[in-house]
Design a protein around this motif. Structure first.
Motif, PDB file in Angstrom:
ATOM      1  N   ASN A  73     -11.439   8.645 -12.283  1.00 15.10           N
ATOM      2  CA  ASN A  73     -11.953   7.486 -11.536  1.00 15.10           C
ATOM      3  C   ASN A  73     -10.896   6.943 -10.581  1.00 15.10           C
ATOM      4  O   ASN A  73     -10.675   5.721 -10.501  1.00 15.10           O
ATOM      5  CB  ASN A  73     -12.418   6.380 -12.494  1.00 15.10           C
ATOM      6  N   THR A  74     -10.254   7.835  -9.884  1.00 18.78           N
ATOM      7  CA  THR A  74      -9.131   7.449  -9.038  1.00 18.78           C
ATOM      8  C   THR A  74      -9.276   8.076  -7.650  1.00 18.78           C
ATOM      9  O   THR A  74      -9.684   9.233  -7.526  1.00 18.78           O
ATOM     10  CB  THR A  74      -7.798   7.897  -9.667  1.00 18.78           C
ATOM     11  N   VAL A  75      -8.936   7.277  -6.652  1.00 20.83           N
ATOM     12  CA  VAL A  75      -8.882   7.781  -5.284  1.00 20.83           C
ATOM     13  C   VAL A  75      -7.427   7.744  -4.831  1.00 20.83           C
ATOM     14  O   VAL A  75      -6.673   6.838  -5.204  1.00 20.83           O
ATOM     15  CB  VAL A  75      -9.791   6.960  -4.340  1.00 20.83           C
ATOM     16  N   TYR A  76      -7.042   8.732  -4.065  1.00 14.87           N
ATOM     17  CA  TYR A  76      -5.664   8.867  -3.622  1.00 14.87           C
ATOM     18  C   TYR A  76      -5.580   8.834  -2.101  1.00 14.87           C
ATOM     19  O   TYR A  76      -6.516   9.212  -1.395  1.00 14.87           O
ATOM     20  CB  TYR A  76      -5.066  10.194  -4.108  1.00 14.87           C
ATOM     21  N   LEU A  77      -4.441   8.411  -1.613  1.00 13.31           N
ATOM     22  CA  LEU A  77      -4.149   8.511  -0.195  1.00 13.31           C
ATOM     23  C   LEU A  77      -2.772   9.158  -0.063  1.00 13.31           C
ATOM     24  O   LEU A  77      -1.757   8.516  -0.347  1.00 13.31           O
ATOM     25  CB  LEU A  77      -4.172   7.145   0.485  1.00 13.31           C
ATOM     26  N   GLN A  78      -2.762  10.419   0.312  1.00 13.86           N
ATOM     27  CA  GLN A  78      -1.512  11.131   0.554  1.00 13.86           C
ATOM     28  C   GLN A  78      -1.092  10.851   1.997  1.00 13.86           C
ATOM     29  O   GLN A  78      -1.841  11.164   2.927  1.00 13.86           O
ATOM     30  CB  GLN A  78      -1.707  12.633   0.345  1.00 13.86           C
ATOM     31  N   MET A  79       0.059  10.251   2.143  1.00 16.44           N
ATOM     32  CA  MET A  79       0.544   9.868   3.466  1.00 16.44           C
ATOM     33  C   MET A  79       1.773  10.688   3.809  1.00 16.44           C
ATOM     34  O   MET A  79       2.803  10.584   3.126  1.00 16.44           O
ATOM     35  CB  MET A  79       0.882   8.366   3.479  1.00 16.44           C
ATOM     36  N   ASN A  80       1.655  11.499   4.832  1.00 14.76           N
ATOM     37  CA  ASN A  80       2.741  12.358   5.283  1.00 14.76           C
ATOM     38  C   ASN A  80       3.200  11.958   6.682  1.00 14.76           C
ATOM     39  O   ASN A  80       2.483  11.262   7.396  1.00 14.76           O
ATOM     40  CB  ASN A  80       2.268  13.817   5.291  1.00 14.76           C
ATOM     41  N   SER A  81       4.369  12.431   7.044  1.00 12.39           N
ATOM     42  CA  SER A  81       4.918  12.148   8.385  1.00 12.39           C
ATOM     43  C   SER A  81       4.819  10.660   8.708  1.00 12.39           C
ATOM     44  O   SER A  81       4.362  10.274   9.789  1.00 12.39           O
ATOM     45  CB  SER A  81       4.171  12.973   9.438  1.00 12.39           C
ATOM     46  N   LEU A  82       5.258   9.858   7.789  1.00 12.10           N
ATOM     47  CA  LEU A  82       5.128   8.409   7.948  1.00 12.10           C
ATOM     48  C   LEU A  82       5.953   7.896   9.114  1.00 12.10           C
ATOM     49  O   LEU A  82       7.037   8.424   9.411  1.00 12.10           O
ATOM     50  CB  LEU A  82       5.516   7.704   6.657  1.00 12.10           C
ATOM     51  N   LYS A  83       5.414   6.875   9.753  1.00  9.66           N
ATOM     52  CA  LYS A  83       6.049   6.253  10.914  1.00  9.66           C
ATOM     53  C   LYS A  83       6.289   4.774  10.607  1.00  9.66           C
ATOM     54  O   LYS A  83       5.564   4.185   9.781  1.00  9.66           O
ATOM     55  CB  LYS A  83       5.132   6.368  12.132  1.00  9.66           C
ATOM     56  N   PRO A  84       7.239   4.153  11.286  1.00 16.09           N
ATOM     57  CA  PRO A  84       7.464   2.717  11.066  1.00 16.09           C
ATOM     58  C   PRO A  84       6.193   1.889  11.284  1.00 16.09           C
ATOM     59  O   PRO A  84       5.994   0.884  10.598  1.00 16.09           O
ATOM     60  CB  PRO A  84       8.549   2.378  12.088  1.00 16.09           C
ATOM     61  N   GLU A  85       5.341   2.314  12.196  1.00 19.58           N
ATOM     62  CA  GLU A  85       4.113   1.560  12.453  1.00 19.58           C
ATOM     63  C   GLU A  85       3.088   1.686  11.328  1.00 19.58           C
ATOM     64  O   GLU A  85       2.053   1.017  11.354  1.00 19.58           O
ATOM     65  CB  GLU A  85       3.485   1.969  13.786  1.00 19.58           C
ATOM     66  N   ASP A  86       3.355   2.527  10.338  1.00 17.84           N
ATOM     67  CA  ASP A  86       2.499   2.593   9.149  1.00 17.84           C
ATOM     68  C   ASP A  86       2.850   1.507   8.137  1.00 17.84           C
ATOM     69  O   ASP A  86       2.139   1.347   7.125  1.00 17.84           O
ATOM     70  CB  ASP A  86       2.620   3.957   8.466  1.00 17.84           C
ATOM     71  N   THR A  87       3.914   0.780   8.389  1.00 14.49           N
ATOM     72  CA  THR A  87       4.324  -0.297   7.487  1.00 14.49           C
ATOM     73  C   THR A  87       3.238  -1.360   7.393  1.00 14.49           C
ATOM     74  O   THR A  87       2.788  -1.899   8.408  1.00 14.49           O
ATOM     75  CB  THR A  87       5.634  -0.927   7.974  1.00 14.49           C
ATOM     76  N   ALA A  88       2.811  -1.630   6.180  1.00  9.88           N
ATOM     77  CA  ALA A  88       1.730  -2.586   5.955  1.00  9.88           C
ATOM     78  C   ALA A  88       1.493  -2.722   4.459  1.00  9.88           C
ATOM     79  O   ALA A  88       2.030  -1.944   3.660  1.00  9.88           O
ATOM     80  CB  ALA A  88       0.438  -2.115   6.637  1.00  9.88           C
ATOM     81  N   VAL A  89       0.673  -3.691   4.113  1.00  4.72           N
ATOM     82  CA  VAL A  89       0.119  -3.755   2.762  1.00  4.72           C
ATOM     83  C   VAL A  89      -1.166  -2.930   2.777  1.00  4.72           C
ATOM     84  O   VAL A  89      -2.032  -3.147   3.631  1.00  4.72           O
ATOM     85  CB  VAL A  89      -0.169  -5.195   2.324  1.00  4.72           C
ATOM     86  N   TYR A  90      -1.273  -2.009   1.862  1.00  7.87           N
ATOM     87  CA  TYR A  90      -2.426  -1.114   1.788  1.00  7.87           C
ATOM     88  C   TYR A  90      -3.354  -1.566   0.666  1.00  7.87           C
ATOM     89  O   TYR A  90      -2.903  -1.827  -0.455  1.00  7.87           O
ATOM     90  CB  TYR A  90      -1.976   0.324   1.551  1.00  7.87           C
ATOM     91  N   TYR A  91      -4.641  -1.638   0.982  1.00  8.70           N
ATOM     92  CA  TYR A  91      -5.648  -2.083   0.035  1.00  8.70           C
ATOM     93  C   TYR A  91      -6.687  -0.991  -0.173  1.00  8.70           C
ATOM     94  O   TYR A  91      -7.106  -0.334   0.778  1.00  8.70           O
ATOM     95  CB  TYR A  91      -6.377  -3.314   0.562  1.00  8.70           C
ATOM     96  N   CYS A  92      -7.121  -0.819  -1.417  1.00  5.70           N
ATOM     97  CA  CYS A  92      -8.271   0.033  -1.641  1.00  5.70           C
ATOM     98  C   CYS A  92      -9.510  -0.847  -1.796  1.00  5.70           C
ATOM     99  O   CYS A  92      -9.418  -2.000  -2.214  1.00  5.70           O
ATOM    100  CB  CYS A  92      -8.098   0.953  -2.844  1.00  5.70           C
ATOM    101  N   ALA A  93     -10.640  -0.278  -1.442  1.00 12.67           N
ATOM    102  CA  ALA A  93     -11.892  -1.019  -1.455  1.00 12.67           C
ATOM    103  C   ALA A  93     -13.029  -0.090  -1.845  1.00 12.67           C
ATOM    104  O   ALA A  93     -12.929   1.131  -1.680  1.00 12.67           O
ATOM    105  CB  ALA A  93     -12.158  -1.627  -0.077  1.00 12.67           C
TER     106      ALA A  93
END
Length: 119
Positions: A73-93
């Motif tokens: 019962n889990t969803v994932y977000l694999q984030m690669n090649s991260l950039k400074p503009e990806d900086t944020a609070v991430y929410y699942c919904a």
């Protein structure tokens, strides 16, 4: 319905992180699950969503991958090649049935997890 996000942290540009969102209190297969993010001073924005197939914001397409594990019962977000503009609070919904890119379409939200990408 409860959504518990985890996996955020501090990473250098070009690095990777994997976010997880554990869902409870819902029939997992009947819900669409999405990730949104909010940077300081900005509005919450769509990142990715998945029910049967994934959809992505243009800004993350080719770098992020959303997936789900029905057994957990889990969803994932694999984030690669991260950039400074990806900086944020991430929410699942979550929302019943199909996914959308509009945050107000989602009735269930987890607490956010901070992702910070240093230059």
């Amino acid at each position: 319905v409860q959504l518990q996000a985890s996996g955020g942290g501090l990473v250098q540009a070009g690095g990777s992180l994997r976010l997880s969102c554990a869902a409870s209190g819902l029939t997992f297969s009947s819900y669409g699950l999405g990730w949104f993010r909010q940077a300081p001073g900005k509005e919450r924005e769509f990142v990715a969503a998945l029910r049967r197939s994934g959809i992505y914001a243009d800004s993350v397409k080719g770098r992020f991958i959303i997936s789900r594990d029905a057994a957990k019962n889990t969803v994932y977000l694999q984030m690669n090649s991260l950039k400074p503009e990806d900086t944020a609070v991430y929410y699942c919904a979550a929302r019943p049935s199909f996914v959308t890119t509009i945050s107000t379409d989602y009735g269930y939200w987890g607490h956010g997890t901070q992702v910070t990408v240093s230059a």
